[in-house]
Design an enzyme around this catalytic site. Sequence first.
Site, PDB file in Angstrom:
ATOM      1  N   ASP A 130       0.764  33.467 -33.326  1.00  0.00           N
ATOM      2  CA  ASP A 130       0.718  33.553 -31.858  1.00  0.00           C
ATOM      3  C   ASP A 130       1.930  34.348 -31.382  1.00  0.00           C
ATOM      4  O   ASP A 130       2.951  34.409 -32.073  1.00  0.00           O
ATOM      5  CB  ASP A 130       0.799  32.158 -31.237  1.00  0.00           C
ATOM      6  CG  ASP A 130      -0.449  31.316 -31.485  1.00  0.00           C
ATOM      7  OD1 ASP A 130      -1.453  31.848 -31.979  1.00  0.00           O
ATOM      8  OD2 ASP A 130      -0.406  30.105 -31.181  1.00  0.00           O
ATOM      9  N   ARG A 181      -4.692  40.327 -32.598  1.00  0.00           N
ATOM     10  CA  ARG A 181      -5.463  39.572 -31.592  1.00  0.00           C
ATOM     11  C   ARG A 181      -4.939  40.054 -30.241  1.00  0.00           C
ATOM     12  O   ARG A 181      -3.776  39.834 -29.913  1.00  0.00           O
ATOM     13  CB  ARG A 181      -5.215  38.077 -31.732  1.00  0.00           C
ATOM     14  CG  ARG A 181      -5.816  37.264 -30.583  1.00  0.00           C
ATOM     15  CD  ARG A 181      -5.138  35.893 -30.402  1.00  0.00           C
ATOM     16  NE  ARG A 181      -5.138  35.089 -31.593  1.00  0.00           N
ATOM     17  CZ  ARG A 181      -4.240  34.113 -31.821  1.00  0.00           C
ATOM     18  NH1 ARG A 181      -3.294  33.823 -30.936  1.00  0.00           N
ATOM     19  NH2 ARG A 181      -4.270  33.417 -32.930  1.00  0.00           N
TER      20      ARG A 181
HETATM   21  P1  FDA Z   1      -8.667  35.836 -17.169  1.00  0.00           P
HETATM   22  O1  FDA Z   1      -7.404  35.077 -16.965  1.00  0.00           O
HETATM   23  O2  FDA Z   1      -8.947  37.014 -16.307  1.00  0.00           O
HETATM   24  O3  FDA Z   1      -9.857  34.816 -17.093  1.00  0.00           O
HETATM   25  C1  FDA Z   1     -11.226  35.220 -17.158  1.00  0.00           C
HETATM   26  C2  FDA Z   1     -12.098  33.989 -16.964  1.00  0.00           C
HETATM   27  O4  FDA Z   1     -11.929  33.103 -18.075  1.00  0.00           O
HETATM   28  C3  FDA Z   1     -11.744  33.122 -15.769  1.00  0.00           C
HETATM   29  O5  FDA Z   1     -12.381  33.590 -14.602  1.00  0.00           O
HETATM   30  C4  FDA Z   1     -12.240  31.767 -16.203  1.00  0.00           C
HETATM   31  O6  FDA Z   1     -13.649  31.673 -16.067  1.00  0.00           O
HETATM   32  C5  FDA Z   1     -11.935  31.750 -17.681  1.00  0.00           C
HETATM   33  N1  FDA Z   1     -10.612  31.177 -17.975  1.00  0.00           N
HETATM   34  C6  FDA Z   1      -9.500  31.830 -18.405  1.00  0.00           C
HETATM   35  N2  FDA Z   1      -8.486  30.976 -18.647  1.00  0.00           N
HETATM   36  C7  FDA Z   1      -8.969  29.753 -18.341  1.00  0.00           C
HETATM   37  C8  FDA Z   1      -8.406  28.443 -18.391  1.00  0.00           C
HETATM   38  N3  FDA Z   1      -7.144  28.228 -18.775  1.00  0.00           N
HETATM   39  N4  FDA Z   1      -9.173  27.404 -17.999  1.00  0.00           N
HETATM   40  C9  FDA Z   1     -10.464  27.576 -17.618  1.00  0.00           C
HETATM   41  N5  FDA Z   1     -11.056  28.799 -17.554  1.00  0.00           N
HETATM   42  C10 FDA Z   1     -10.326  29.869 -17.917  1.00  0.00           C
HETATM   43  N6  FDA Z   1      -1.437  34.279 -24.895  1.00  0.00           N
HETATM   44  C11 FDA Z   1      -0.206  34.592 -25.367  1.00  0.00           C
HETATM   45  O7  FDA Z   1       0.679  34.954 -24.592  1.00  0.00           O
HETATM   46  N7  FDA Z   1       0.046  34.514 -26.711  1.00  0.00           N
HETATM   47  C12 FDA Z   1      -0.916  34.159 -27.613  1.00  0.00           C
HETATM   48  O8  FDA Z   1      -0.649  34.106 -28.816  1.00  0.00           O
HETATM   49  C13 FDA Z   1      -2.196  33.822 -27.116  1.00  0.00           C
HETATM   50  N8  FDA Z   1      -3.208  33.439 -27.967  1.00  0.00           N
HETATM   51  C14 FDA Z   1      -4.465  33.260 -27.472  1.00  0.00           C
HETATM   52  C15 FDA Z   1      -5.516  33.008 -28.367  1.00  0.00           C
HETATM   53  C16 FDA Z   1      -6.812  32.961 -27.890  1.00  0.00           C
HETATM   54  C17 FDA Z   1      -7.933  32.700 -28.851  1.00  0.00           C
HETATM   55  C18 FDA Z   1      -7.078  33.152 -26.496  1.00  0.00           C
HETATM   56  C19 FDA Z   1      -8.469  33.145 -25.967  1.00  0.00           C
HETATM   57  C20 FDA Z   1      -6.045  33.354 -25.627  1.00  0.00           C
HETATM   58  C21 FDA Z   1      -4.736  33.392 -26.088  1.00  0.00           C
HETATM   59  N9  FDA Z   1      -3.673  33.594 -25.212  1.00  0.00           N
HETATM   60  C22 FDA Z   1      -2.435  33.891 -25.727  1.00  0.00           C
HETATM   61  C23 FDA Z   1      -3.862  33.402 -23.750  1.00  0.00           C
HETATM   62  C24 FDA Z   1      -4.139  34.714 -23.036  1.00  0.00           C
HETATM   63  O9  FDA Z   1      -2.962  35.482 -23.007  1.00  0.00           O
HETATM   64  C25 FDA Z   1      -4.618  34.475 -21.585  1.00  0.00           C
HETATM   65  O10 FDA Z   1      -3.610  33.820 -20.881  1.00  0.00           O
HETATM   66  C26 FDA Z   1      -5.898  33.684 -21.462  1.00  0.00           C
HETATM   67  O11 FDA Z   1      -6.809  34.040 -22.465  1.00  0.00           O
HETATM   68  C27 FDA Z   1      -6.575  33.913 -20.087  1.00  0.00           C
HETATM   69  O12 FDA Z   1      -6.921  35.245 -19.955  1.00  0.00           O
HETATM   70  P2  FDA Z   1      -8.424  35.826 -20.067  1.00  0.00           P
HETATM   71  O13 FDA Z   1      -8.353  37.018 -20.947  1.00  0.00           O
HETATM   72  O14 FDA Z   1      -9.352  34.785 -20.501  1.00  0.00           O
HETATM   73  O15 FDA Z   1      -8.760  36.404 -18.643  1.00  0.00           O
END
Ligand code: FDA
Length: 309
Positions: A130, A181
């Site tokens: 991570d 990732r």
């Molecule tokens: P965005 O925030 O635009 O969300 C898109 C949609 O997803 C939202 O409208 C909602 O429907 C849904 N959603 C997103 N987050 C949600 C939540 N918490 N609760 C409910 N619904 C939610 N970050 C980092 O800094 N270091 C890392 O190592 C990782 N590792 C990691 C692994 C994996 C498998 C994932 C999926 C994410 C991470 N992250 C991370 C977190 C990442 O940086 C980010 O903060 C979240 O994925 C939210 O961003 P989205 O890309 O989903 O888009």
Amino acid sequence: MLRSFFNTLSRSTALQRMAAGFGPARRIARRFTAGETFDDAAAVVEELNGRGIGAILNHLGEAVDSRDDALGAAADYGAMVERADAAGLDATLSVKPTHLGLGFGENFFHETMSALVETASRTGRAIEVDMEDSSLTDATLNVYLSLLDQSAAGLRIALQTCLFRTEGDLSRLVERGGRVRLVKGAYDEPADRAWQKKDDVDRSYARLVDACFGDGARAAGFNPAFGTHDHKMIDTICETAAARGARRDDFEFQMLLGVRRDLQQRLADDGYRVRVYVPFGSHWYPYFMRRMAERPANALFVARAMLGE
Ligand code: FDA
């Protein structure tokens, strides 16, 4: 603003101590975590595997207080490799650098991480790293790159599209045969290092998706993973991959436990590789607060749960 508020709360050790002993808070955190023990997590992984979805096991923990705690965490991860092997789980293991001792220096983290990579390589289990806040990016990348050749089973690292530097880091990793990732980034970052507006972070993500499927990356056999639940971004990824002639199993979608289960299943049913991040353990507080920060509407879910609805 709410995002910063929750991220600030995530760093409060006093609140963390209070939350850990508060039963209702523990129950609410279960929306995003598999439970407290490895067996809880293994049951969730088995259920995911049964639906054609892989997992990423994470033993919750970060910013440990002592080297002994970091060594203990590394030993737990070593044991997790054996237990995941014995149970035949389709799961990688993902670690937070400060859980394995990055706070005590790059060399110390290199030692704990190297032992884990060696154990995991014996049975072909892949490890993921991570990415925490940007004060740790250089050290995390240095250790990752130094272990890349030692890993026989694949070593993946998270890169954050909110950071200005990520385009350069991505090309370096493509050249070195690394695995990435791609995530938007979950930490508050200063304006001299990172885009502050969501639209800019999203545009950066789209540019980096393009780079992941560019000629150089395709020629190098780059195998990217996209950690996002953003359905528009997911469409962009699928369209870009198809336009560049990538097969659906040349890349992977990764999502968090408790978020967009419908989307996870739809992608898996459509023939894409999908992995779900399955965190477990008692140190759930900072992880949970970052999930609140990502989507402040989650606070409503907490309020309803506290009122017993
Ligand atoms: P965005 O925030 O635009 O969300 C898109 C949609 O997803 C939202 O409208 C909602 O429907 C849904 N959603 C997103 N987050 C949600 C939540 N918490 N609760 C409910 N619904 C939610 N970050 C980092 O800094 N270091 C890392 O190592 C990782 N590792 C990691 C692994 C994996 C498998 C994932 C999926 C994410 C991470 N992250 C991370 C977190 C990442 O940086 C980010 O903060 C979240 O994925 C939210 O961003 P989205 O890309 O989903 O888009």
